[in-house]
Scaffold this motif. Structure first.
Motif, PDB file in Angstrom:
ATOM      1  N   PHE A  83      17.118  -5.418  -6.965  1.00  0.00           N
ATOM      2  CA  PHE A  83      17.061  -6.657  -7.589  1.00  0.00           C
ATOM      3  C   PHE A  83      18.187  -6.521  -8.537  1.00  0.00           C
ATOM      4  CE2 PHE A  83      13.041  -6.659  -5.736  1.00  0.00           C
ATOM      5  CZ  PHE A  83      12.637  -7.986  -5.775  1.00  0.00           C
ATOM      6  N   LEU A  84      18.531  -7.955  -8.794  1.00  0.00           N
ATOM      7  CA  LEU A  84      19.714  -8.311  -9.722  1.00  0.00           C
ATOM      8  C   LEU A  84      19.211  -8.685 -10.920  1.00  0.00           C
ATOM      9  CD1 LEU A  84      22.771  -9.165  -7.820  1.00  0.00           C
ATOM     10  CD2 LEU A  84      21.969  -7.071  -8.594  1.00  0.00           C
ATOM     11  N   LEU A  85      17.725  -8.832 -11.068  1.00  0.00           N
ATOM     12  CA  LEU A  85      16.919  -9.641 -12.167  1.00  0.00           C
ATOM     13  C   LEU A  85      15.691  -8.954 -12.064  1.00  0.00           C
ATOM     14  CD1 LEU A  85      15.847 -13.269 -11.537  1.00  0.00           C
ATOM     15  CD2 LEU A  85      16.160 -11.559  -9.929  1.00  0.00           C
ATOM     16  N   ASP A  86      14.701  -9.056 -13.087  1.00  0.00           N
ATOM     17  CA  ASP A  86      13.576  -8.737 -13.268  1.00  0.00           C
ATOM     18  C   ASP A  86      12.588  -8.884 -11.643  1.00  0.00           C
ATOM     19  OD1 ASP A  86      10.770  -7.757 -13.826  1.00  0.00           O
ATOM     20  OD2 ASP A  86      10.397  -9.343 -15.105  1.00  0.00           O
ATOM     21  N   SER A  87      12.019  -7.691 -11.146  1.00  0.00           N
ATOM     22  CA  SER A  87      11.506  -7.928  -9.948  1.00  0.00           C
ATOM     23  C   SER A  87       9.993  -8.349  -9.967  1.00  0.00           C
ATOM     24  CB  SER A  87      11.420  -6.567  -9.293  1.00  0.00           C
ATOM     25  OG  SER A  87      10.389  -5.649  -9.878  1.00  0.00           O
ATOM     26  N   GLY A  88       9.359  -8.534 -11.253  1.00  0.00           N
ATOM     27  CA  GLY A  88       8.073  -8.726 -11.472  1.00  0.00           C
ATOM     28  C   GLY A  88       7.214  -7.749 -11.502  1.00  0.00           C
ATOM     29  N   VAL A  89       7.728  -6.383 -11.208  1.00  0.00           N
ATOM     30  CA  VAL A  89       6.694  -5.249 -11.484  1.00  0.00           C
ATOM     31  C   VAL A  89       7.725  -4.329 -12.051  1.00  0.00           C
ATOM     32  CG1 VAL A  89       4.990  -5.713  -9.351  1.00  0.00           C
ATOM     33  CG2 VAL A  89       7.363  -4.387  -9.038  1.00  0.00           C
ATOM     34  N   GLU A  90       7.041  -3.532 -13.079  1.00  0.00           N
ATOM     35  CA  GLU A  90       7.899  -2.795 -13.980  1.00  0.00           C
ATOM     36  C   GLU A  90       8.359  -1.461 -13.364  1.00  0.00           C
ATOM     37  OE1 GLU A  90       5.319  -1.795 -17.370  1.00  0.00           O
ATOM     38  OE2 GLU A  90       3.872  -0.650 -16.203  1.00  0.00           O
TER      39      GLU A  90
ATOM     40  N   ASP B 244       8.837  -2.343   6.101  1.00  0.00           N
ATOM     41  CA  ASP B 244       8.220  -2.498   4.795  1.00  0.00           C
ATOM     42  C   ASP B 244       9.104  -2.347   3.388  1.00  0.00           C
ATOM     43  OD1 ASP B 244       5.939  -2.607   2.860  1.00  0.00           O
ATOM     44  OD2 ASP B 244       6.162  -0.459   2.620  1.00  0.00           O
ATOM     45  N   MET B 245       8.900  -3.373   2.710  1.00  0.00           N
ATOM     46  CA  MET B 245       9.764  -3.298   1.374  1.00  0.00           C
ATOM     47  C   MET B 245       9.411  -2.102   0.401  1.00  0.00           C
ATOM     48  SD  MET B 245      12.157  -5.492   1.218  1.00  0.00           S
ATOM     49  CE  MET B 245      13.119  -6.343   2.247  1.00  0.00           C
ATOM     50  N   PRO B 246      10.357  -1.609  -0.548  1.00  0.00           N
ATOM     51  CA  PRO B 246       9.903  -0.688  -1.342  1.00  0.00           C
ATOM     52  C   PRO B 246       9.089  -0.887  -2.597  1.00  0.00           C
ATOM     53  CG  PRO B 246      12.307  -1.082  -1.409  1.00  0.00           C
ATOM     54  CD  PRO B 246      11.815  -2.018  -0.565  1.00  0.00           C
ATOM     55  N   LEU B 247       8.742  -2.267  -2.750  1.00  0.00           N
ATOM     56  CA  LEU B 247       8.064  -2.745  -3.722  1.00  0.00           C
ATOM     57  C   LEU B 247       7.238  -3.558  -3.075  1.00  0.00           C
ATOM     58  CD1 LEU B 247       9.759  -5.173  -5.969  1.00  0.00           C
ATOM     59  CD2 LEU B 247      10.527  -4.680  -3.777  1.00  0.00           C
ATOM     60  N   ASN B 248       5.641  -3.889  -3.542  1.00  0.00           N
ATOM     61  CA  ASN B 248       5.159  -3.719  -4.745  1.00  0.00           C
ATOM     62  C   ASN B 248       3.990  -2.510  -4.596  1.00  0.00           C
ATOM     63  OD1 ASN B 248       6.456  -5.960  -5.918  1.00  0.00           O
ATOM     64  ND2 ASN B 248       5.289  -7.040  -4.333  1.00  0.00           N
ATOM     65  N   SER B 249       4.372  -1.686  -4.089  1.00  0.00           N
ATOM     66  CA  SER B 249       3.370  -0.401  -3.896  1.00  0.00           C
ATOM     67  C   SER B 249       3.562   0.572  -5.210  1.00  0.00           C
ATOM     68  CB  SER B 249       3.742   0.411  -2.573  1.00  0.00           C
ATOM     69  OG  SER B 249       5.184   0.802  -2.666  1.00  0.00           O
ATOM     70  N   ILE B 250       2.631   1.363  -5.301  1.00  0.00           N
ATOM     71  CA  ILE B 250       2.894   2.140  -6.266  1.00  0.00           C
ATOM     72  C   ILE B 250       2.352   3.688  -5.870  1.00  0.00           C
ATOM     73  CG2 ILE B 250       2.009   3.058  -8.793  1.00  0.00           C
ATOM     74  CD1 ILE B 250       1.301   0.229  -9.244  1.00  0.00           C
ATOM     75  N   PRO B 251       3.197   4.688  -5.823  1.00  0.00           N
ATOM     76  CA  PRO B 251       4.741   4.447  -6.209  1.00  0.00           C
ATOM     77  C   PRO B 251       5.666   3.733  -5.384  1.00  0.00           C
ATOM     78  CG  PRO B 251       4.481   6.520  -5.268  1.00  0.00           C
ATOM     79  CD  PRO B 251       3.175   5.884  -5.307  1.00  0.00           C
ATOM     80  N   PRO B 252       6.770   3.066  -5.893  1.00  0.00           N
ATOM     81  CA  PRO B 252       7.590   2.437  -5.071  1.00  0.00           C
ATOM     82  C   PRO B 252       8.511   3.419  -4.323  1.00  0.00           C
ATOM     83  CG  PRO B 252       8.302   2.804  -7.340  1.00  0.00           C
ATOM     84  CD  PRO B 252       7.261   3.137  -7.225  1.00  0.00           C
TER      85      PRO B 252
ATOM     86  N   GLU C 108       0.889  -1.200   0.127  1.00  0.00           N
ATOM     87  CA  GLU C 108       0.098  -0.025   0.123  1.00  0.00           C
ATOM     88  C   GLU C 108       1.021   1.098   0.177  1.00  0.00           C
ATOM     89  OE1 GLU C 108      -3.723   1.979   2.655  1.00  0.00           O
ATOM     90  OE2 GLU C 108      -2.832   0.242   3.390  1.00  0.00           O
ATOM     91  N   PRO C 109       0.732   2.312  -1.003  1.00  0.00           N
ATOM     92  CA  PRO C 109      -0.484   2.382  -1.864  1.00  0.00           C
ATOM     93  C   PRO C 109      -0.295   1.822  -3.187  1.00  0.00           C
ATOM     94  CG  PRO C 109       0.867   4.407  -1.783  1.00  0.00           C
ATOM     95  CD  PRO C 109       1.300   3.412  -0.940  1.00  0.00           C
ATOM     96  N   GLY C 110      -1.191   1.748  -3.798  1.00  0.00           N
ATOM     97  CA  GLY C 110      -1.205   1.285  -5.307  1.00  0.00           C
ATOM     98  C   GLY C 110      -1.606  -0.306  -5.538  1.00  0.00           C
ATOM     99  N   ARG C 111      -1.282  -1.218  -4.595  1.00  0.00           N
ATOM    100  CA  ARG C 111      -1.796  -2.671  -4.660  1.00  0.00           C
ATOM    101  C   ARG C 111      -2.253  -2.979  -3.346  1.00  0.00           C
ATOM    102  NH1 ARG C 111       3.097  -2.723  -8.157  1.00  0.00           N
ATOM    103  NH2 ARG C 111       2.281  -3.529 -10.295  1.00  0.00           N
ATOM    104  N   THR C 112      -3.053  -2.148  -2.833  1.00  0.00           N
ATOM    105  CA  THR C 112      -3.759  -2.245  -1.417  1.00  0.00           C
ATOM    106  C   THR C 112      -4.497  -3.658  -1.457  1.00  0.00           C
ATOM    107  OG1 THR C 112      -3.474  -0.006  -1.060  1.00  0.00           O
ATOM    108  CG2 THR C 112      -4.826  -1.271   0.669  1.00  0.00           C
ATOM    109  N   GLU C 113      -5.350  -3.974  -2.622  1.00  0.00           N
ATOM    110  CA  GLU C 113      -5.861  -5.250  -2.726  1.00  0.00           C
ATOM    111  C   GLU C 113      -5.179  -6.359  -2.507  1.00  0.00           C
ATOM    112  OE1 GLU C 113      -4.602  -4.357  -7.007  1.00  0.00           O
ATOM    113  OE2 GLU C 113      -5.240  -3.195  -5.314  1.00  0.00           O
ATOM    114  N   TRP C 114      -3.790  -6.345  -2.618  1.00  0.00           N
ATOM    115  CA  TRP C 114      -2.839  -7.304  -2.236  1.00  0.00           C
ATOM    116  C   TRP C 114      -2.629  -7.453  -0.933  1.00  0.00           C
ATOM    117  CZ3 TRP C 114       1.759  -7.674  -6.066  1.00  0.00           C
ATOM    118  CH2 TRP C 114       1.150  -7.898  -7.376  1.00  0.00           C
TER     119      TRP C 114
END
Length: 445
Positions: A151-158, A93-101, A67-73
């Motif tokens: 991350f050193l590879l794709d995080s899964g969120v753009e 709290d981790m800096p992703l998968n919220s929007i904004p990160p 949260e915010p951005g993907r609060t439904e998760w």
């Protein structure tokens, strides 16, 4: 002057051992750890039951609130309720998968605004290190983040792209100026294969081989050695990488690592095809690997245990198709970390004092919260009453995180959290009272 609270416990974990104590609390702080029958005037006296052990509140430094951005998760209200129900009194709290990160001060401000007045436990924040935000790292550090994640590879969120080798060096150089910690998701994209669509767990496991972790960790070790920066490898699943980390530390490289309850609980051989609730990255590996992770915890090769609570909505787990190629990779376990680890630890001869070190004291020390994660004079009165012998079966519908999806569903665990205190006040994850959690900044006591 009367204490605010006196907690008597026949069993408590204090200074790395089990003792009978009376914990004296004033103004939210442990004022004294006295003898069990000490005569201390107090406005409230609580005597733990004979089957309860008093533990310090756990500190979980790897939580995706989204949260915010993907609060439904997941969101701050539900995540901190789950934390309190599981004896966790501080999360970072981790800096992703919220929007904004959380890759800019504006992103951090958005996080704080979303969390303000809604947290049942204390919450701090990691910053993010991504391509192009080198100039944001210093301001984020000054704004109080506890360190940075990359991350050193794709995080899964753009919105949270990975660093390349040069970027990793640049970030560690910059963070070394601040003596700031860099957390690294260490998998090498070149060593990872495309996942074959379908329900076969063996195909998913084969797509992310051990070499992917080892190659990435080699790069992290080299970068930390070269820059003098502080690095921490998150969610280690590959036991083969541990000797490399130990050798680097022996050489003076400032590097540490963590593992997670799911890597210590599950084994690849036991995961059914289509059981996408077990999907995480890096993956859960074989039984022998799990046993060697436990051995590394015992000898200090792994520093701490945190959940990497990474929930999503049920549809993103693709439970209807069981397709590991499409399912979101992440495991929801914030409320379950303590009993999950204790269930396995006691079978291997470990004590509750060991678990407290791995899940409370060591994570607190990683982020500089030296008054958290322990029962000691001057420490925050963050505590929980834990029943180490009570068994129960996990029902996802009864858990507090937002979406009732977890690989622990139907699993029998040992140990329950009956009560949690934050600064000497009971936290009720099901209650209607005003949330008492605070938003923490680096350097807070």
């Amino acid at each position: 002057m009367a204490a605010d609270l006196l907690l008597r416990a026949r069993r408590a974990i204090v200074d790395g051992a089990e003792r009978s104590v009376a914990v004296v609390v004033r103004d939210g702080v442990v004022a004294e750890v006295a003898a069990y029958d000490a005569d201390v005037p107090a406005r409230e006296v609580v005597t733990l039951a004979d089957d309860e052990v008093l533990l310090p509140g756990l500190v979980d430094t790897h939580v995706h609130v989204n949260e915010p951005g993907r609060t439904e998760w997941e969101g701050f209200a539900t995540a901190t309720a789950a934390a309190a129900a599981g004896g966790v009194t501080t999360i970072i709290d981790m800096p992703l998968n919220s929007i904004p990160p959380t890759t800019t001060v504006a992103g951090l401000d958005a996080k704080r605004a979303a969390a303000e007045g809604r947290v049942l436990v204390d919450v701090g924040f990691w910053g993010g290190a991504v391509p192009g935000n080198l100039d944001d790292l210093g301001p984020l550090h000054d704004a109080g983040v506890f360190g940075f994640k990359c991350f050193l590879l794709d995080s899964g969120v753009e919105e949270f792209p990975p660093l390349d080798i040069d970027g990793l060096d640049l970030v560690l150089h910059e963070l070394a100026r601040h003596d700031a910690l860099l957390l690294v998701h260490a998998e090498d994209a070149a060593a990872i294969h495309a996942v074959q669509p379908g329900p076969a767990y063996a195909d998913f496991l084969a797509s992310r081989p051990r070499r992917a972790e080892e190659a990435a960790i080699e790069r992290v070790v080299a970068a930390a050695r070269h820059t003098g920066g502080r690095a921490h490898v998150v969610h280690l699943s590959d036991a083969d990488a541990i000797p490399m980390l130990q050798a680097a530390r022996a050489d003076g490289v400032r590097i540490s690592t963590e593992t997670c309850p799911h890597y210590l609980t599950f084994a690849a051989e036991e995961i059914a095809d289509g059981a996408t609730d077990h999907k995480c990255c890096p993956p859960i590996r074989e039984r022998d690997n799990r046993d060697r992770l436990w051995a590394a915890l015992a000898d200090g090769g792994i520093d701490l245990v945190v959940t990497d609570h990474s929930p999503c909505t049920a549809d993103l787990k693709c439970g209807d198709t069981g397709d590991f190629a499409e399912a979101w990779g992440g495991i929801a376990s914030l409320e379950l970390g303590l009993p999950a680890v204790w269930t396995q630890a006691r079978e291997r001869g470990h004590s509750l004092a060991d678990v407290v070190h791995w899940m409370a004291e060591a994570p607190a020390d990683l982020v500089g919260l030296h008054t958290k994660g322990r029962i000691a004079p001057g420490a925050a009165a963050d505590l929980c009453a834990f029943t180490p012998d009570e068994t129960w079966v996990v029902d996802p519908a009864r858990l507090h995180h937002r979406n009732p999806v977890t690989p622990y569903s139907g699993r029998t665990l040992t140990g329950t959290v009956r009560r949690t205190w934050l600064r000497g006040r009971v936290v009720d994850p099901d209650g209607d009272g005003a949330p008492q959690g605070r938003l923490l900044r680096r350097g807070d006591a």
